[in-house]
Design a protein around this motif. Structure first.
Motif, PDB file in Angstrom:
ATOM      1  N   LYS A   1      32.323  24.762  36.935  1.00 36.29           N
ATOM      2  CA  LYS A   1      30.885  24.901  37.099  1.00 36.29           C
ATOM      3  C   LYS A   1      30.554  26.390  37.117  1.00 36.29           C
ATOM      4  CE  LYS A   1      27.246  23.290  40.150  1.00 36.29           C
ATOM      5  NZ  LYS A   1      26.962  22.607  41.403  1.00 36.29           N
ATOM      6  N   GLY A   2      29.611  26.804  36.344  1.00 34.68           N
ATOM      7  CA  GLY A   2      29.223  28.204  36.307  1.00 34.68           C
ATOM      8  C   GLY A   2      29.793  28.904  35.076  1.00 34.68           C
ATOM      9  N   SER A   3      29.547  30.205  34.993  1.00 39.68           N
ATOM     10  CA  SER A   3      29.986  30.959  33.821  1.00 39.68           C
ATOM     11  C   SER A   3      31.375  31.560  34.037  1.00 39.68           C
ATOM     12  CB  SER A   3      28.983  32.070  33.508  1.00 39.68           C
ATOM     13  OG  SER A   3      28.861  32.923  34.619  1.00 39.68           O
ATOM     14  N   ALA A   4      32.036  31.876  32.918  1.00 42.60           N
ATOM     15  CA  ALA A   4      33.380  32.442  32.962  1.00 42.60           C
ATOM     16  C   ALA A   4      33.329  33.889  33.459  1.00 42.60           C
ATOM     17  CB  ALA A   4      34.005  32.382  31.579  1.00 42.60           C
ATOM     18  N   PHE A   5      34.457  34.340  34.019  1.00 38.80           N
ATOM     19  CA  PHE A   5      34.559  35.728  34.471  1.00 38.80           C
ATOM     20  C   PHE A   5      35.988  36.225  34.279  1.00 38.80           C
ATOM     21  CE2 PHE A   5      35.092  32.983  38.169  1.00 38.80           C
ATOM     22  CZ  PHE A   5      36.221  33.481  38.779  1.00 38.80           C
ATOM     23  N   VAL A   6      36.139  37.541  34.373  1.00 35.84           N
ATOM     24  CA  VAL A   6      37.445  38.179  34.208  1.00 35.84           C
ATOM     25  C   VAL A   6      37.769  38.907  35.504  1.00 35.84           C
ATOM     26  CG1 VAL A   6      38.808  39.825  32.873  1.00 35.84           C
ATOM     27  CG2 VAL A   6      37.051  38.466  31.738  1.00 35.84           C
ATOM     28  N   ARG A   7      38.864  38.507  36.160  1.00 33.22           N
ATOM     29  CA  ARG A   7      39.318  39.139  37.396  1.00 33.22           C
ATOM     30  C   ARG A   7      40.375  40.168  37.011  1.00 33.22           C
ATOM     31  NH1 ARG A   7      40.933  34.713  40.809  1.00 33.22           N
ATOM     32  NH2 ARG A   7      38.717  34.459  41.173  1.00 33.22           N
ATOM     33  N   THR A   8      40.182  41.424  37.415  1.00 29.83           N
ATOM     34  CA  THR A   8      41.101  42.491  37.008  1.00 29.83           C
ATOM     35  C   THR A   8      41.643  43.265  38.202  1.00 29.83           C
ATOM     36  OG1 THR A   8      39.316  44.111  36.808  1.00 29.83           O
ATOM     37  CG2 THR A   8      39.867  42.867  34.827  1.00 29.83           C
ATOM     38  N   THR A   9      42.794  43.881  37.972  1.00 29.70           N
ATOM     39  CA  THR A   9      43.337  44.877  38.890  1.00 29.70           C
ATOM     40  C   THR A   9      43.312  46.185  38.120  1.00 29.70           C
ATOM     41  OG1 THR A   9      44.791  43.245  39.909  1.00 29.70           O
ATOM     42  CG2 THR A   9      45.318  45.564  40.291  1.00 29.70           C
ATOM     43  N   LEU A  10      42.597  47.167  38.662  1.00 28.47           N
ATOM     44  CA  LEU A  10      42.435  48.459  38.006  1.00 28.47           C
ATOM     45  C   LEU A  10      43.119  49.544  38.813  1.00 28.47           C
ATOM     46  CD1 LEU A  10      38.597  48.176  37.293  1.00 28.47           C
ATOM     47  CD2 LEU A  10      40.439  47.705  35.697  1.00 28.47           C
TER      48      LEU A  10
ATOM     49  N   ASN B   1      43.059  53.784  39.293  1.00 19.17           N
ATOM     50  CA  ASN B   1      42.406  55.047  38.982  1.00 19.17           C
ATOM     51  C   ASN B   1      43.463  56.021  38.483  1.00 19.17           C
ATOM     52  OD1 ASN B   1      41.220  57.693  39.215  1.00 19.17           O
ATOM     53  ND2 ASN B   1      39.630  56.747  40.456  1.00 19.17           N
ATOM     54  N   VAL B   2      43.257  56.548  37.278  1.00 18.74           N
ATOM     55  CA  VAL B   2      44.254  57.418  36.664  1.00 18.74           C
ATOM     56  C   VAL B   2      44.361  58.744  37.412  1.00 18.74           C
ATOM     57  CG1 VAL B   2      44.924  58.582  34.521  1.00 18.74           C
ATOM     58  CG2 VAL B   2      43.921  56.322  34.429  1.00 18.74           C
ATOM     59  N   GLN B   3      43.243  59.254  37.943  1.00 22.78           N
ATOM     60  CA  GLN B   3      43.265  60.538  38.638  1.00 22.78           C
ATOM     61  C   GLN B   3      43.880  60.443  40.029  1.00 22.78           C
ATOM     62  OE1 GLN B   3      40.149  59.512  37.139  1.00 22.78           O
ATOM     63  NE2 GLN B   3      39.151  61.338  36.351  1.00 22.78           N
ATOM     64  N   THR B   4      43.508  59.417  40.809  1.00 29.26           N
ATOM     65  CA  THR B   4      43.936  59.354  42.205  1.00 29.26           C
ATOM     66  C   THR B   4      45.074  58.379  42.459  1.00 29.26           C
ATOM     67  OG1 THR B   4      42.335  57.627  42.746  1.00 29.26           O
ATOM     68  CG2 THR B   4      41.595  59.919  42.993  1.00 29.26           C
ATOM     69  N   GLY B   5      45.290  57.406  41.561  1.00 31.79           N
ATOM     70  CA  GLY B   5      46.339  56.417  41.754  1.00 31.79           C
ATOM     71  C   GLY B   5      45.893  55.237  42.602  1.00 31.79           C
ATOM     72  N   LYS B   6      44.638  55.243  43.067  1.00 32.03           N
ATOM     73  CA  LYS B   6      44.104  54.167  43.903  1.00 32.03           C
ATOM     74  C   LYS B   6      43.934  52.892  43.070  1.00 32.03           C
ATOM     75  CE  LYS B   6      39.813  53.082  46.236  1.00 32.03           C
ATOM     76  NZ  LYS B   6      38.466  53.561  46.496  1.00 32.03           N
ATOM     77  N   GLN B   7      44.266  51.732  43.665  1.00 28.98           N
ATOM     78  CA  GLN B   7      44.103  50.460  42.971  1.00 28.98           C
ATOM     79  C   GLN B   7      42.879  49.722  43.505  1.00 28.98           C
ATOM     80  OE1 GLN B   7      47.432  47.910  42.538  1.00 28.98           O
ATOM     81  NE2 GLN B   7      48.545  49.359  41.277  1.00 28.98           N
ATOM     82  N   LEU B   8      42.276  48.924  42.617  1.00 25.42           N
ATOM     83  CA  LEU B   8      41.050  48.227  42.945  1.00 25.42           C
ATOM     84  C   LEU B   8      41.045  46.885  42.228  1.00 25.42           C
ATOM     85  CD1 LEU B   8      37.908  48.396  43.827  1.00 25.42           C
ATOM     86  CD2 LEU B   8      37.569  49.339  41.558  1.00 25.42           C
ATOM     87  N   GLU B   9      40.595  45.849  42.922  1.00 23.04           N
ATOM     88  CA  GLU B   9      40.414  44.544  42.278  1.00 23.04           C
ATOM     89  C   GLU B   9      38.932  44.378  42.030  1.00 23.04           C
ATOM     90  OE1 GLU B   9      42.334  41.194  43.992  1.00 23.04           O
ATOM     91  OE2 GLU B   9      44.246  42.231  44.165  1.00 23.04           O
ATOM     92  N   LYS B  10      38.586  44.072  40.783  1.00 24.96           N
ATOM     93  CA  LYS B  10      37.175  43.963  40.404  1.00 24.96           C
ATOM     94  C   LYS B  10      36.991  42.778  39.473  1.00 24.96           C
ATOM     95  CE  LYS B  10      33.284  46.855  39.288  1.00 24.96           C
ATOM     96  NZ  LYS B  10      32.417  46.442  40.359  1.00 24.96           N
ATOM     97  N   THR B  11      35.846  42.119  39.595  1.00 24.84           N
ATOM     98  CA  THR B  11      35.521  40.968  38.765  1.00 24.84           C
ATOM     99  C   THR B  11      34.367  41.335  37.846  1.00 24.84           C
ATOM    100  OG1 THR B  11      36.206  39.493  40.539  1.00 24.84           O
ATOM    101  CG2 THR B  11      34.862  38.545  38.809  1.00 24.84           C
ATOM    102  N   PHE B  12      34.510  40.999  36.556  1.00 24.47           N
ATOM    103  CA  PHE B  12      33.480  41.252  35.561  1.00 24.47           C
ATOM    104  C   PHE B  12      33.048  39.923  34.949  1.00 24.47           C
ATOM    105  CE2 PHE B  12      36.231  44.985  35.573  1.00 24.47           C
ATOM    106  CZ  PHE B  12      35.314  46.006  35.760  1.00 24.47           C
TER     107      PHE B  12
END
Length: 185
Positions: free
Chosen positions: A32-41, A43-54
């Motif tokens: 139910k609902g629209s499709a999405f893309v869950r990513t793990t990103l 940061n190239v400069q700091t090395g910090k990781q982030l989980e973001k949904t688009f």
């Protein structure tokens, strides 16, 4: 611009004024609902990781990265001088720009410098380098049965763990990604 449907590991995007590299992605289509893309990103400069949904099909600016092959020629104070292997122009990088892999950097070594515009994002050393051991404790005969290790200082000043049978003055191969001894050279 790149669609979120085209995300693959290694793709670089611009998000909030920084360059992020896609580490992992998962395309989700709920019942139910629209499709999405869950990513793990990452940061190239700091090395910090982030989980973001688009949202599926969402467009984002793709980071145009330039990869230059440069040779380390010499060190001057806190700066490392590199020569571009195509144009023969000199460039200067600081220890902070190179990162923790500076401990394996040796004069004459070729590296890949990755830039975004005029900003240096990272310096890629070869996966393995051959360096000479300048100081290590001598191995004791009969002490190798346990397969133990001892610290060894390399010609660049780095310290890594090597097997007990390795002696001072030997040239060894080191994995620069994992800081591990690979073997004698």
């Amino acid at each position: 611009m790149i669609s979120s449907n085209d995300f693959r590991p290694g793709v670089s995007i611009v998000l909030d004024g920084s360059v992020w590299r896609v580490i992992d992605f998962l395309h989700v289509k709920p019942g139910k609902g629209s499709a999405f893309v869950r990513t793990t990103l990452k940061n190239v400069q700091t090395g910090k990781q982030l989980e973001k949904t688009f949202r599926a099909g969402e467009s984002l600016p793709q980071a145009t990265l330039e990869k230059l092959t440069m040779q380390h020629t010499y060190k001057e104070g806190d700066e490392f001088i590199f020569m571009d292997m195509e144009t023969y122009e000199e460039g200067r990088l600081t220890t902070a720009q190179i990162g923790d892999r500076v401990k394996y950097l040796k004069e004459g070594m070729e590296v890949n410098v990755i830039r975004w515009g005029e900003q240096v994002l990272e310096v890629e050393l070869p996966n393995s380098v051959v360096l000479e051991i300048v100081q290590t404790d001598p191995g004791v005969k009969g002490d190798t049965a346990t397969g133990g290790t001892k610290p060894a200082t390399l010609e660049t000043g780095a310290t890594i763990m090597v097997p007990l049978f390795i002696a001072q003055g030997e040239r060894i191969k080191i994995d620069t990604r994992e800081d591990k001894y690979l073997g004698r050279e």
